[in-house]
Motif scaffolding. Structure first.
Motif, PDB file in Angstrom:
ATOM      1  N   ASP A 178       0.699 -14.069  15.111  1.00 45.47           N
ATOM      2  CA  ASP A 178      -0.686 -13.833  14.217  1.00 45.47           C
ATOM      3  C   ASP A 178      -1.749 -13.303  15.441  1.00 45.47           C
ATOM      4  O   ASP A 178      -2.640 -12.578  15.181  1.00 45.47           O
ATOM      5  CB  ASP A 178      -1.185 -14.947  13.202  1.00 45.47           C
ATOM      6  N   LYS A 179      -1.974 -14.554  16.215  1.00 43.52           N
ATOM      7  CA  LYS A 179      -3.021 -14.035  17.222  1.00 43.52           C
ATOM      8  C   LYS A 179      -2.953 -13.236  18.371  1.00 43.52           C
ATOM      9  O   LYS A 179      -3.934 -12.524  18.762  1.00 43.52           O
ATOM     10  CB  LYS A 179      -3.124 -15.587  17.828  1.00 43.52           C
ATOM     11  N   ASN A 180      -1.537 -12.972  18.745  1.00 41.76           N
ATOM     12  CA  ASN A 180      -1.457 -11.911  19.917  1.00 41.76           C
ATOM     13  C   ASN A 180      -0.942 -10.603  19.838  1.00 41.76           C
ATOM     14  O   ASN A 180      -0.861  -9.838  20.643  1.00 41.76           O
ATOM     15  CB  ASN A 180      -0.573 -12.889  21.030  1.00 41.76           C
ATOM     16  N   LEU A 181      -0.050 -10.272  18.635  1.00 40.93           N
ATOM     17  CA  LEU A 181       0.716  -9.463  18.418  1.00 40.93           C
ATOM     18  C   LEU A 181      -0.086  -7.839  18.762  1.00 40.93           C
ATOM     19  O   LEU A 181       0.190  -7.004  19.218  1.00 40.93           O
ATOM     20  CB  LEU A 181       1.429  -9.340  17.197  1.00 40.93           C
ATOM     21  N   THR A 182      -1.346  -7.880  17.747  1.00 44.48           N
ATOM     22  CA  THR A 182      -2.089  -6.666  17.844  1.00 44.48           C
ATOM     23  C   THR A 182      -2.843  -6.733  19.251  1.00 44.48           C
ATOM     24  O   THR A 182      -2.936  -5.396  19.706  1.00 44.48           O
ATOM     25  CB  THR A 182      -3.319  -6.929  16.649  1.00 44.48           C
ATOM     26  N   HIS A 183      -3.201  -7.684  19.724  1.00 39.94           N
ATOM     27  CA  HIS A 183      -3.758  -7.737  21.058  1.00 39.94           C
ATOM     28  C   HIS A 183      -2.987  -7.026  22.112  1.00 39.94           C
ATOM     29  O   HIS A 183      -3.325  -6.361  23.089  1.00 39.94           O
ATOM     30  CB  HIS A 183      -4.173  -8.890  21.499  1.00 39.94           C
ATOM     31  N   CYS A 184      -1.715  -7.525  22.327  1.00 42.89           N
ATOM     32  CA  CYS A 184      -0.793  -6.977  23.119  1.00 42.89           C
ATOM     33  C   CYS A 184       0.131  -5.655  22.953  1.00 42.89           C
ATOM     34  O   CYS A 184       0.397  -5.108  24.022  1.00 42.89           O
ATOM     35  CB  CYS A 184       0.447  -8.271  23.402  1.00 42.89           C
ATOM     36  N   LEU A 185       0.336  -5.614  21.628  1.00 47.76           N
ATOM     37  CA  LEU A 185       1.064  -4.360  21.365  1.00 47.76           C
ATOM     38  C   LEU A 185       0.414  -3.094  20.434  1.00 47.76           C
ATOM     39  O   LEU A 185       0.915  -2.249  20.188  1.00 47.76           O
ATOM     40  CB  LEU A 185       2.291  -4.717  20.413  1.00 47.76           C
ATOM     41  N   GLY A 186      -0.831  -3.427  20.018  1.00 48.37           N
ATOM     42  CA  GLY A 186      -1.600  -2.637  18.988  1.00 48.37           C
ATOM     43  C   GLY A 186      -0.993  -2.323  17.701  1.00 48.37           C
ATOM     44  O   GLY A 186      -1.164  -1.493  17.056  1.00 48.37           O
ATOM     45  N   ILE A 187      -0.148  -3.316  17.187  1.00 44.45           N
ATOM     46  CA  ILE A 187       0.251  -3.183  15.849  1.00 44.45           C
ATOM     47  C   ILE A 187      -0.055  -4.365  15.060  1.00 44.45           C
ATOM     48  O   ILE A 187      -0.578  -5.560  15.724  1.00 44.45           O
ATOM     49  CB  ILE A 187       1.979  -3.194  16.098  1.00 44.45           C
ATOM     50  N   PRO A 188      -0.208  -4.371  13.746  1.00 46.33           N
ATOM     51  CA  PRO A 188      -0.591  -5.695  12.899  1.00 46.33           C
ATOM     52  C   PRO A 188       0.468  -6.507  13.117  1.00 46.33           C
ATOM     53  O   PRO A 188       1.791  -6.484  13.222  1.00 46.33           O
ATOM     54  CB  PRO A 188      -0.328  -5.211  11.535  1.00 46.33           C
ATOM     55  N   THR A 261      12.168  -7.219  15.594  1.00 47.55           N
ATOM     56  CA  THR A 261      10.871  -7.948  15.670  1.00 47.55           C
ATOM     57  C   THR A 261      10.878  -9.207  16.825  1.00 47.55           C
ATOM     58  O   THR A 261       9.900  -9.194  17.294  1.00 47.55           O
ATOM     59  CB  THR A 261      10.600  -8.579  14.226  1.00 47.55           C
ATOM     60  N   GLY A 262      12.070  -9.581  16.988  1.00 46.25           N
ATOM     61  CA  GLY A 262      12.183 -10.570  18.272  1.00 46.25           C
ATOM     62  C   GLY A 262      11.968  -9.910  19.478  1.00 46.25           C
ATOM     63  O   GLY A 262      11.424 -10.350  20.181  1.00 46.25           O
ATOM     64  N   GLU A 263      12.576  -8.821  19.655  1.00 46.04           N
ATOM     65  CA  GLU A 263      12.457  -7.999  20.914  1.00 46.04           C
ATOM     66  C   GLU A 263      10.738  -7.708  21.316  1.00 46.04           C
ATOM     67  O   GLU A 263      10.180  -7.747  22.254  1.00 46.04           O
ATOM     68  CB  GLU A 263      13.131  -6.781  21.068  1.00 46.04           C
ATOM     69  N   LEU A 264      10.063  -7.436  19.798  1.00 42.68           N
ATOM     70  CA  LEU A 264       8.849  -6.929  20.087  1.00 42.68           C
ATOM     71  C   LEU A 264       7.915  -8.222  20.536  1.00 42.68           C
ATOM     72  O   LEU A 264       6.995  -8.073  21.403  1.00 42.68           O
ATOM     73  CB  LEU A 264       8.117  -6.300  18.720  1.00 42.68           C
ATOM     74  N   VAL A 265       8.057  -9.480  19.903  1.00 43.50           N
ATOM     75  CA  VAL A 265       7.407 -10.659  20.518  1.00 43.50           C
ATOM     76  C   VAL A 265       7.657 -11.073  21.777  1.00 43.50           C
ATOM     77  O   VAL A 265       6.913 -11.342  22.562  1.00 43.50           O
ATOM     78  CB  VAL A 265       7.756 -11.740  19.435  1.00 43.50           C
ATOM     79  N   ALA A 266       9.090 -10.783  22.258  1.00 43.98           N
ATOM     80  CA  ALA A 266       9.319 -11.105  23.577  1.00 43.98           C
ATOM     81  C   ALA A 266       8.352 -10.162  24.620  1.00 43.98           C
ATOM     82  O   ALA A 266       8.000 -10.489  25.619  1.00 43.98           O
ATOM     83  CB  ALA A 266      10.944 -10.949  23.959  1.00 43.98           C
ATOM     84  N   THR A 294       7.675   0.762  18.967  1.00 49.07           N
ATOM     85  CA  THR A 294       6.760   1.020  17.904  1.00 49.07           C
ATOM     86  C   THR A 294       6.069   2.280  17.425  1.00 49.07           C
ATOM     87  O   THR A 294       5.473   2.627  16.598  1.00 49.07           O
ATOM     88  CB  THR A 294       5.428  -0.019  18.365  1.00 49.07           C
ATOM     89  N   GLY A 295       6.216   3.287  18.634  1.00 51.38           N
ATOM     90  CA  GLY A 295       5.840   4.334  18.410  1.00 51.38           C
ATOM     91  C   GLY A 295       3.921   4.714  18.656  1.00 51.38           C
ATOM     92  O   GLY A 295       3.335   5.592  18.166  1.00 51.38           O
ATOM     93  N   SER A 296       3.578   3.288  18.987  1.00 52.67           N
ATOM     94  CA  SER A 296       2.054   3.340  19.205  1.00 52.67           C
ATOM     95  C   SER A 296       1.810   3.054  20.852  1.00 52.67           C
ATOM     96  O   SER A 296       2.670   2.425  21.406  1.00 52.67           O
ATOM     97  CB  SER A 296       1.446   2.378  18.188  1.00 52.67           C
TER      98      SER A 296
END
Length: 301
Positions: A178-188, A261-266, A294-296
C-alpha cells in the motif's frame, strides 16, 4: 561473554550440507564493531567447544562474521538490545523447525544467546556447506550459469514444498504494498489475494549447486505467489539468457495473475533499493521490466 548454552535444536539425520553464507561483504566500518564481533565469535566457539579456522566471512552490512569450525559454520549476529528485529533474529531457527527435510538447506545444530554492554548476541552453529554460492559479492548476476535440468527441478520442488508450510511469519506485508507500489512503479496499490510461504530473499547469492542448497532463511515467511521467482529473475536481467531460462523453468508462475503481481512487488522492492543507490547497474533493467509488465513508465527515484 556467554557462560552457558542457549536453546539447543538438534539437527535431523540426513545428508550434511556445508559452506558459509551466501554473499561475501566487507567488515563493519568501525574498528570497535569488528573487534566486538570477533570476540563474540571466539567466545561462542569456546562455549560450543569447537575450533574455528580460516578467515571471517562477513555478511550484509558487516553484521555476521561467519567462520568454519570443523563440520560446522559458526555465525554470530548482534543488535542493540532495544533494536532487535525479532523476525530476522529467529528466522533460521523457526525455518529449521517448520520446513520439511525435503527443502535442501544447511541444518541448524545449536543456538546461543547472551547480552552484554547494551548489545544482544545470537550465535548459530549450522552445518557447513562445502559449496560456494552461485554468485558472490551480492545478488546481481554477473555471468551465465550452466545449471542442469535436475537443479531447476529441485528448485521448483523446494519452492513448491515451502509454499505449503503453515506460518504466521510475514516476509512481505500488505501495508508495504500500500505504501510503496505507486511510488516505485507508478501504478495503484492492489490488495494481495494469494499468499504463500516463501524464502523471502531468493537470489543467486543464496543458492548453491549443483546440488541445490538454499541458504539464508532469516527472512522466510508469507509472500505473494510469484514473489520468490520474481526476486530471482530481477537480478538476472543483466544476463538475458539466464533471465530467459528462469521464465522458461517457471513458466507456470509469471504467466498467472498472482505470479505477475508477485513479480511486480519484487521489482518494487528492488527499485526502492536502487533509488537509495543500491545496485546501480541493475536499475535500468528493473525499470524496463516493470514498464514491460505495467505498460507505464517507472517514476524517477
Amino acid at each position: 561473554m556467554p557462560s552457558a548454552r542457549g536453546v539447543v535444536v538438534t539437527a535431523p539425520a540426513g545428508r550434511a550440507h556445508g559452506f558459509p553464507s551466501s554473499a561475501v561483504f566487507v567488515p563493519p566500518h568501525g574498528r570497535d564493531d569488528q573487534v566486538r564481533m570477533r570476540r563474540a565469535h571466539a567466545a561462542a566457539a569456546r562455549t560450543f567447544k569447537v575450533t574455528a579456522t580460516g578467515p571471517h566471512v562477513w555478511g550484509r552490512h558487516g553484521r555476521t562474521p561467519g567462520r568454519r569450525a570443523g563440520q560446522w559454520w559458526l555465525r554470530p549476529v548482534c543488535a542493540p538490545q532495544d533494536k532487535r528485529n525479532v523476525r530476522l533474529w529467529e528466522g533460521t531457527a523457526t525455518a529449521h523447525r517448520a520446513l520439511p527435510a525435503a527443502v535442501p538447506r544447511p541444518r541448524l545444530h545449536d543456538v546461543l544467546e547472551w547480552s552484554a554492554q547494551g548489545h544482544t548476541y545470537r550465535v548459530e552453529l549450522s552445518e557447513c556447506v562445502p559449496l560456494p554460492a552461485l554468485q558472490s559479492g551480492g545478488p546481481v548476476l554477473t555471468s551465465d550459469l550452466d545449471l542442469p535440468p535436475v537443479w531447476w527441478a529441485d528448485l521448483r520442488l523446494a519452492l513448491e514444498t515451502t509454499s505449503s508450510v503453515v506460518t504466521d511469519r510475514q516476509a512481505v506485508r500488505q501495508r508495504w504494498v500500500d505504501k510503496n507500489l505507486t511510488h516505485c512503479l507508478g501504478i495503484p496499490a492492489f490488495q494481495v489475494s494469494a499468499w504463500i510461504t516463501g524464502h523471502g530473499d531468493l537470489h543467486w547469492a543464496s543458492l548453491t549447486g549443483p546440488p541445490l542448497i538454499i541458504l539464508d532463511w532469516e527472512g522466510w515467511g508469507l509472500v505473494l505467489a510469484g514473489f520468490d521467482v520474481g526476486l530471482l529473475h530481477a537480478p538476472s536481467l543483466t544476463r538475458p539468457s539466464m533471465a530467459a531460462r528462469i521464465r522458461h523453468e517457471f513458466a507456470h508462475v509469471p504467466d498467472t495473475p498472482s505470479g505477475r503481481t508477485g513479480e511486480l512487488v519484487a521489482l518494487a522492492q528492488l527499485l526502492r533499493v536502487a533509488g537509495r543507490g543500491g545496485h546501480p547497474d541493475l536499475a535500468p533493467h528493473l525499470a524496463r521490466r516493470a514498464e514491460h509488465l505495467t505498460g507505464s513508465p517507472v517514476p524517477a527515484p
